[in-house]
Scaffold this motif. Structure first.
Motif, PDB file in Angstrom:
ATOM      1  N   THR A   1       0.821  -1.220   0.000  1.00  0.00           N
ATOM      2  CA  THR A   1       0.000   0.000   0.000  1.00  0.00           C
ATOM      3  C   THR A   1       0.854   1.268   0.000  1.00  0.00           C
ATOM      4  OG1 THR A   1      -0.110  -0.130   2.421  1.00  0.00           O
ATOM      5  CG2 THR A   1      -1.944  -1.097   1.176  1.00  0.00           C
ATOM      6  N   VAL A   2       2.164   1.131   0.154  1.00  0.00           N
ATOM      7  CA  VAL A   2       3.071   2.283   0.146  1.00  0.00           C
ATOM      8  C   VAL A   2       3.460   2.574  -1.304  1.00  0.00           C
ATOM      9  CG1 VAL A   2       5.268   3.231   0.957  1.00  0.00           C
ATOM     10  CG2 VAL A   2       3.932   1.731   2.442  1.00  0.00           C
ATOM     11  N   GLY A   3       2.736   3.466  -1.926  1.00  0.00           N
ATOM     12  CA  GLY A   3       2.944   3.774  -3.339  1.00  0.00           C
ATOM     13  C   GLY A   3       1.646   3.626  -4.101  1.00  0.00           C
ATOM     14  N   LEU A   4       1.146   4.728  -4.620  1.00  0.00           N
ATOM     15  CA  LEU A   4      -0.167   4.743  -5.278  1.00  0.00           C
ATOM     16  C   LEU A   4      -0.252   3.765  -6.447  1.00  0.00           C
ATOM     17  CD1 LEU A   4      -2.974   6.052  -5.681  1.00  0.00           C
ATOM     18  CD2 LEU A   4      -1.849   7.798  -7.087  1.00  0.00           C
ATOM     19  N   ASP A   5       0.775   3.740  -7.300  1.00  0.00           N
ATOM     20  CA  ASP A   5       0.700   2.951  -8.530  1.00  0.00           C
ATOM     21  C   ASP A   5       0.775   1.447  -8.290  1.00  0.00           C
ATOM     22  OD1 ASP A   5       0.499   5.285  -9.885  1.00  0.00           O
ATOM     23  OD2 ASP A   5       2.304   5.038 -11.107  1.00  0.00           O
ATOM     24  N   LEU A   6       1.226   1.027  -7.123  1.00  0.00           N
ATOM     25  CA  LEU A   6       1.378  -0.406  -6.871  1.00  0.00           C
ATOM     26  C   LEU A   6       0.055  -1.146  -6.990  1.00  0.00           C
ATOM     27  CD1 LEU A   6       3.909  -0.573  -3.885  1.00  0.00           C
ATOM     28  CD2 LEU A   6       4.361  -0.604  -6.341  1.00  0.00           C
ATOM     29  N   SER A   7      -1.003  -0.547  -6.469  1.00  0.00           N
ATOM     30  CA  SER A   7      -2.304  -1.212  -6.497  1.00  0.00           C
ATOM     31  C   SER A   7      -2.881  -1.289  -7.905  1.00  0.00           C
ATOM     32  CB  SER A   7      -3.297  -0.486  -5.576  1.00  0.00           C
ATOM     33  OG  SER A   7      -3.474   0.857  -6.000  1.00  0.00           O
ATOM     34  N   TYR A   8      -2.457  -0.383  -8.785  1.00  0.00           N
ATOM     35  CA  TYR A   8      -2.960  -0.372 -10.156  1.00  0.00           C
ATOM     36  C   TYR A   8      -2.163  -1.287 -11.080  1.00  0.00           C
ATOM     37  CZ  TYR A   8      -5.669   3.773  -8.870  1.00  0.00           C
ATOM     38  OH  TYR A   8      -6.542   4.646  -8.266  1.00  0.00           O
ATOM     39  N   TYR A   9      -0.844  -1.259 -10.949  1.00  0.00           N
ATOM     40  CA  TYR A   9       0.008  -1.935 -11.922  1.00  0.00           C
ATOM     41  C   TYR A   9       0.749  -3.153 -11.364  1.00  0.00           C
ATOM     42  CZ  TYR A   9      -0.766   2.547 -14.227  1.00  0.00           C
ATOM     43  OH  TYR A   9      -1.346   3.658 -14.767  1.00  0.00           O
TER      44      TYR A   9
ATOM     45  N   TYR B   1      14.492  13.985  -3.913  1.00  0.00           N
ATOM     46  CA  TYR B   1      13.645  14.343  -5.058  1.00  0.00           C
ATOM     47  C   TYR B   1      12.837  13.174  -5.595  1.00  0.00           C
ATOM     48  CZ  TYR B   1      12.514  16.327  -9.690  1.00  0.00           C
ATOM     49  OH  TYR B   1      11.879  16.777 -10.831  1.00  0.00           O
ATOM     50  N   PHE B   2      13.444  11.974  -5.612  1.00  0.00           N
ATOM     51  CA  PHE B   2      12.789  10.897  -6.357  1.00  0.00           C
ATOM     52  C   PHE B   2      12.617   9.597  -5.580  1.00  0.00           C
ATOM     53  CE2 PHE B   2      12.713   7.520  -9.689  1.00  0.00           C
ATOM     54  CZ  PHE B   2      11.567   7.953 -10.363  1.00  0.00           C
ATOM     55  N   TYR B   3      13.322   9.402  -4.474  1.00  0.00           N
ATOM     56  CA  TYR B   3      13.258   8.103  -3.809  1.00  0.00           C
ATOM     57  C   TYR B   3      11.818   7.717  -3.455  1.00  0.00           C
ATOM     58  CZ  TYR B   3      13.991   4.263  -0.566  1.00  0.00           C
ATOM     59  OH  TYR B   3      13.926   3.034   0.054  1.00  0.00           O
ATOM     60  N   CYS B   4      11.107   8.620  -2.788  1.00  0.00           N
ATOM     61  CA  CYS B   4       9.721   8.308  -2.413  1.00  0.00           C
ATOM     62  C   CYS B   4       8.848   8.097  -3.653  1.00  0.00           C
ATOM     63  CB  CYS B   4       9.144   9.426  -1.538  1.00  0.00           C
ATOM     64  SG  CYS B   4       9.779   9.406   0.158  1.00  0.00           S
ATOM     65  N   GLN B   5       9.093   8.911  -4.679  1.00  0.00           N
ATOM     66  CA  GLN B   5       8.343   8.723  -5.919  1.00  0.00           C
ATOM     67  C   GLN B   5       8.638   7.343  -6.516  1.00  0.00           C
ATOM     68  OE1 GLN B   5       7.951  12.008  -8.802  1.00  0.00           O
ATOM     69  NE2 GLN B   5       9.331  13.169  -7.484  1.00  0.00           N
ATOM     70  N   SER B   6       9.891   6.900  -6.396  1.00  0.00           N
ATOM     71  CA  SER B   6      10.266   5.611  -6.985  1.00  0.00           C
ATOM     72  C   SER B   6       9.519   4.454  -6.346  1.00  0.00           C
ATOM     73  CB  SER B   6      11.785   5.389  -6.841  1.00  0.00           C
ATOM     74  OG  SER B   6      12.143   5.041  -5.505  1.00  0.00           O
ATOM     75  N   LEU B   7       9.089   4.622  -5.099  1.00  0.00           N
ATOM     76  CA  LEU B   7       8.324   3.571  -4.427  1.00  0.00           C
ATOM     77  C   LEU B   7       6.924   3.443  -5.002  1.00  0.00           C
ATOM     78  CD1 LEU B   7       9.308   4.152  -0.673  1.00  0.00           C
ATOM     79  CD2 LEU B   7      10.484   2.806  -2.431  1.00  0.00           C
ATOM     80  N   SER B   8       6.465   4.495  -5.678  1.00  0.00           N
ATOM     81  CA  SER B   8       5.147   4.461  -6.312  1.00  0.00           C
ATOM     82  C   SER B   8       5.258   4.265  -7.820  1.00  0.00           C
ATOM     83  CB  SER B   8       4.384   5.757  -6.018  1.00  0.00           C
ATOM     84  OG  SER B   8       3.131   5.756  -6.686  1.00  0.00           O
ATOM     85  N   LEU B   9       6.146   5.024  -8.450  1.00  0.00           N
ATOM     86  CA  LEU B   9       6.292   4.965  -9.908  1.00  0.00           C
ATOM     87  C   LEU B   9       7.061   3.699 -10.280  1.00  0.00           C
ATOM     88  CD1 LEU B   9       7.130   8.727 -10.567  1.00  0.00           C
ATOM     89  CD2 LEU B   9       4.900   7.602 -10.456  1.00  0.00           C
TER      90      LEU B   9
END
Length: 362
Positions: free
Chosen positions: A49-57, A138-146
């Motif tokens: 659940t940590v990362g928005l895109d994980l549940s989609y993709y 800049y990107f680490y947290c984003q990388s957990l979702s993207l």
């Protein structure tokens, strides 16, 4: 936020020790590998659940891949509308582990390792502490979702030294591989001519910058039409059409960061060719960032250009005196740090804040 803060402090300390002990190779490599392991373990132990895109993709495709035969998987790679190399990476790892940990860990570790490789080009002596410090904020947290784009970002890093070495064929191959992980990387095909042209060591006139800014303005207004063209011809995924109907906004810090980066090009010790290249990329990045008001893919594409700017800055640091080198390095790192602190306290950073982990009991 505590897991991020502790991991960032530990890994940056180790990376700093690794960079400034690089003459002692064994010690340096040990510090670096431990730093990458800390960040990869943090990514690996997170909940799905940590990362928005994980549940989609990720989650539905990983769960489906577990039960697939190799023949079924081959058909599946080209039938979902998602990038095939991303799906292939899921399938391969799912055959070895039912748990998500292995995939999350390997994804982050390999991505960080590719960036490290891109920074360890002897000819350029890239300051990888500078690169990783900004990457984390800049990107680490984003990388957990993207979950798809993290591959593309690390591969695009590998393309930067190829541009500088004028290895156009290898550059194109790397970009194509990146596109097969995330289609937004297609914009990076333009990086080669832009950077090569921008790095010319000639004094740029006001007319030159006027033309660049004017062209950027035109690009901003035609961006929705261009996006539809790419979608209609199957170059981008159809879902981006839906995004054009949604409301997006760009964060003020994104613009402030570009302003700070541009101000750092006024150091006299900065070589003319790098100064020209960095300024051109910042202006282009500014207009691509503005297109983020139309569509989320523009904001993601702006990442590649901004990281290219930072890569050139990381090389240019070597040409500055110690006083100016530290001033440039920390003025840039601090603005990214402030942006991270502000956004993590006011948003959920694409559902990566707060960090939760059943395995760690957090």
């Amino acid at each position: 936020m505590e897991p991020y803060i502790i991991s960032f402090i530990l890994s940056l300390t180790l990376l700093w020790l690794g960079y400034y002990n690089k003459s002692k190779k064994a010690i340096s490599v040990t510090f670096i590998i431990i730093a990458l392991f800390i960040l990869s373990l943090l990514a690996g132990f997170r909940d799905e659940t940590v990362g928005l895109d994980l549940s989609y993709y990720f989650v539905p495709n990983y769960d489906a891949a577990r039960a697939m035969s190799s023949k079924t998987a081959l058909v599946y790679l080209f039938s979902t509308g998602l990038e095939p190399l991303y799906l292939l990476s899921i399938y391969v790892v799912s055959q070895f582990s039912y748990d998500y940990f292995l995939y999350f860990f390997l994804q982050e570790f390999l991505s960080l390792l590719l960036i490290l490789i891109a920074c360890n080009i002897k000819k350029y002596n890239v300051n990888y502490f500078f690169i990783f410090a900004i990457y984390l904020f800049y990107f680490y947290c984003q990388s957990l979702s993207l979950n798809r784009q993290v591959y593309a970002v690390s591969l695009i890093f590998l393309s930067y030294p190829l541009i500088l070495k004028k290895k156009i064929l290898k550059f194109v191959i790397v970009i194509i591989i990146a596109i097969l992980f995330h289609s937004s990387a297609i914009i990076c095909l333009s990086l080669y001519p832009i950077v090569r042209y921008g790095l010319r060591p000639i004094k740029r006139s006001f007319y030159y910058y006027f033309v660049i800014v004017f062209s950027g303005g035109i690009f901003y207004f035609i961006f929705p039409s261009l996006l539809n063209f790419l979608i209609n011809y199957g170059i981008l995924v159809q879902k981006y059409t839906r995004y054009l109907d949604e409301d997006y906004s760009i964060h003020k810090f994104d613009i402030l960061i570009l302003v700070v980066l541009y101000l750092n090009t006024f150091y006299k010790q900065l070589s003319l060719n790098f100064k020209n290249g960095i300024r051109l990329l910042i202006i282009i990045s500014f207009f691509i960032t503005l297109c983020g008001t139309y569509n989320d893919i523009a904001s993601r594409a702006a990442l590649y250009f901004q990281f290219c700017v930072l890569y050139l800055f990381a090389i240019s640091l070597n040409n500055l005196s110690k006083k100016y080198r530290l001033r440039m390095m920390f003025s840039i790192i601090i603005i990214y740090l402030v942006s991270f602190v502000y956004q993590s306290s006011t948003t959920d950073l694409i559902q990566t804040v707060p960090y939760t982990s059943r395995s760690l009991g957090i």
